[in-house]
Scaffold this motif. Sequence first.
Motif, PDB file in Angstrom:
ATOM      1  N   CYS A 268      11.702   4.178  -7.656  1.00 64.72           N
ATOM      2  CA  CYS A 268      11.089   5.416  -7.161  1.00 64.72           C
ATOM      3  C   CYS A 268      11.853   6.648  -7.653  1.00 64.72           C
ATOM      4  N   GLU A 269      13.167   6.520  -7.756  1.00 73.20           N
ATOM      5  CA  GLU A 269      13.960   7.616  -8.326  1.00 73.20           C
ATOM      6  C   GLU A 269      13.547   7.858  -9.777  1.00 73.20           C
ATOM      7  N   ALA A 270      13.274   6.780 -10.497  1.00 70.83           N
ATOM      8  CA  ALA A 270      12.817   6.895 -11.883  1.00 70.83           C
ATOM      9  C   ALA A 270      11.450   7.575 -11.961  1.00 70.83           C
ATOM     10  N   LEU A 271      10.574   7.292 -11.002  1.00 74.72           N
ATOM     11  CA  LEU A 271       9.286   8.001 -10.941  1.00 74.72           C
ATOM     12  C   LEU A 271       9.518   9.507 -10.845  1.00 74.72           C
TER      13      LEU A 271
ATOM     14  N   PRO B 253       0.794  -1.232   0.000  1.00 78.50           N
ATOM     15  CA  PRO B 253       0.000   0.000   0.000  1.00 78.50           C
ATOM     16  C   PRO B 253       0.828   1.286   0.000  1.00 78.50           C
ATOM     17  N   VAL B 254       1.983   1.265   0.654  1.00 76.13           N
ATOM     18  CA  VAL B 254       2.816   2.474   0.657  1.00 76.13           C
ATOM     19  C   VAL B 254       3.426   2.688  -0.722  1.00 76.13           C
ATOM     20  N   PHE B 255       3.930   1.604  -1.315  1.00 81.22           N
ATOM     21  CA  PHE B 255       4.457   1.713  -2.685  1.00 81.22           C
ATOM     22  C   PHE B 255       3.356   2.180  -3.631  1.00 81.22           C
ATOM     23  N   GLU B 256       2.161   1.640  -3.484  1.00 82.49           N
ATOM     24  CA  GLU B 256       1.028   2.062  -4.330  1.00 82.49           C
ATOM     25  C   GLU B 256       0.770   3.555  -4.202  1.00 82.49           C
ATOM     26  N   SER B 257       0.840   4.090  -2.988  1.00 82.59           N
ATOM     27  CA  SER B 257       0.568   5.517  -2.798  1.00 82.59           C
ATOM     28  C   SER B 257       1.609   6.382  -3.492  1.00 82.59           C
ATOM     29  N   VAL B 258       2.869   5.932  -3.458  1.00 80.18           N
ATOM     30  CA  VAL B 258       3.941   6.649  -4.156  1.00 80.18           C
ATOM     31  C   VAL B 258       3.724   6.568  -5.664  1.00 80.18           C
ATOM     32  N   TYR B 259       3.418   5.382  -6.139  1.00 82.71           N
ATOM     33  CA  TYR B 259       3.212   5.133  -7.571  1.00 82.71           C
ATOM     34  C   TYR B 259       2.061   5.974  -8.114  1.00 82.71           C
ATOM     35  N   TRP B 260       0.911   5.946  -7.437  1.00 87.81           N
ATOM     36  CA  TRP B 260      -0.262   6.675  -7.948  1.00 87.81           C
ATOM     37  C   TRP B 260      -0.088   8.186  -7.816  1.00 87.81           C
ATOM     38  N   ALA B 261       0.620   8.635  -6.781  1.00 85.82           N
ATOM     39  CA  ALA B 261       0.898  10.072  -6.680  1.00 85.82           C
ATOM     40  C   ALA B 261       1.724  10.522  -7.876  1.00 85.82           C
ATOM     41  N   ALA B 262       2.723   9.724  -8.252  1.00 84.24           N
ATOM     42  CA  ALA B 262       3.555  10.068  -9.410  1.00 84.24           C
ATOM     43  C   ALA B 262       2.733  10.081 -10.690  1.00 84.24           C
ATOM     44  N   ALA B 263       1.885   9.067 -10.860  1.00 81.46           N
ATOM     45  CA  ALA B 263       1.056   9.001 -12.064  1.00 81.46           C
ATOM     46  C   ALA B 263       0.139  10.213 -12.164  1.00 81.46           C
ATOM     47  N   ASP B 264      -0.496  10.586 -11.063  1.00 80.99           N
ATOM     48  CA  ASP B 264      -1.416  11.722 -11.088  1.00 80.99           C
ATOM     49  C   ASP B 264      -0.678  13.052 -11.240  1.00 80.99           C
ATOM     50  N   LEU B 265       0.520  13.145 -10.694  1.00 84.35           N
ATOM     51  CA  LEU B 265       1.320  14.364 -10.894  1.00 84.35           C
ATOM     52  C   LEU B 265       1.591  14.588 -12.377  1.00 84.35           C
TER      53      LEU B 265
END
Length: 335
Positions: free
Chosen positions: A292-295, A205-217
């Motif tokens: 995450c750096e790539a995000l 869930p924490v990785f998901e939150s980082v991933y989706w925040a990047a996608a929405d940004l």
Amino acid sequence: MPSPQRQFVLPDLLSACPLKGATNPYYQKAARESSAWINSYNIFSPQKRAFFERGYNELLVAHTYPYADYEQFRTCCDFVNLLFVVDEVSDDQNGQDARVTGEIFLKAMADEHFSDGSKLCGITHDFRRRYMRLAGPNTARRFLVHCRDYIDAVSREAELRESGDVLDVASFTDLRRENSAIRLCFALFEYTLGIDLPHCVFEDPVFESVYWAAADLVCWANDVYSYNMEQHKGHTGNNIVTVLMRSKGLSLQSAADYVGVYFNELMHRFIENRKSLPLWGGSLDVAVDSYCEALGHWIRGNLDWSFETQRYFGAEHLTIRKTRLVTLYPSKAED
């Protein structure tokens, strides 16, 4: 009645992004080769070719995969150019025809022996050969799933465009995460980094939150930057600015301001939640950190590229980067 708003001020997303930008050192060489490759298929009309050349797709790739070695970087350039073909073709199609186009892409991605004689099939096979040489098994499986989700979403977008319907914010967010192809672009990280993450990472869930925040940004920035171009073409429904105006009763300027506020919230979420990622142990932690750096490179690279080319802001792109003042082009209905 009051006259329609003809100007709006972009939110200052560049200042809201503390992430550092970079450019891939192989940009010039790979860009020439990838552009020549896609143009060799002679798939664009003169108007589409001019739009393609103004967009500098390979420069976007240079900013968003600055760490990639030459072979991987060239493959990413090819993929973004392939996406441009699928997106531009489907933009002019109804839902049924867009799905037919999408199925050609999917079949060519899934099966190296599939051929219907189309240029899209040939372009997709070229990319597939480059990608599959280095992609890990988990990565390749996820990539093909994202391809299907992307085509389903692009077809849905075409149906909505045909009917004139505009989704609510939550429904649109789900659709935009898929039809923007950002998940496909993120799926190239493992390929470019030489890693193959287990599925459990993507379920955290924490990785998901980082991933989706990047996608929405990326998606929300892209939509506010591209709004003028899209309203000029009559394609406003697939844009968070239009969705906010319709669903929340906002003016164009208020919708743009709303994007800026939410962008700040997403950026805070991305940075803070990244600090809270669990530890899986050993080399997997290093791989997740690299992902995450790539995000972050994609978030920043998208912002920088948007003002370095004429794709969204025309010849005034450098001036608009400074002033953030956008004057609307005449809409398709006004032409």
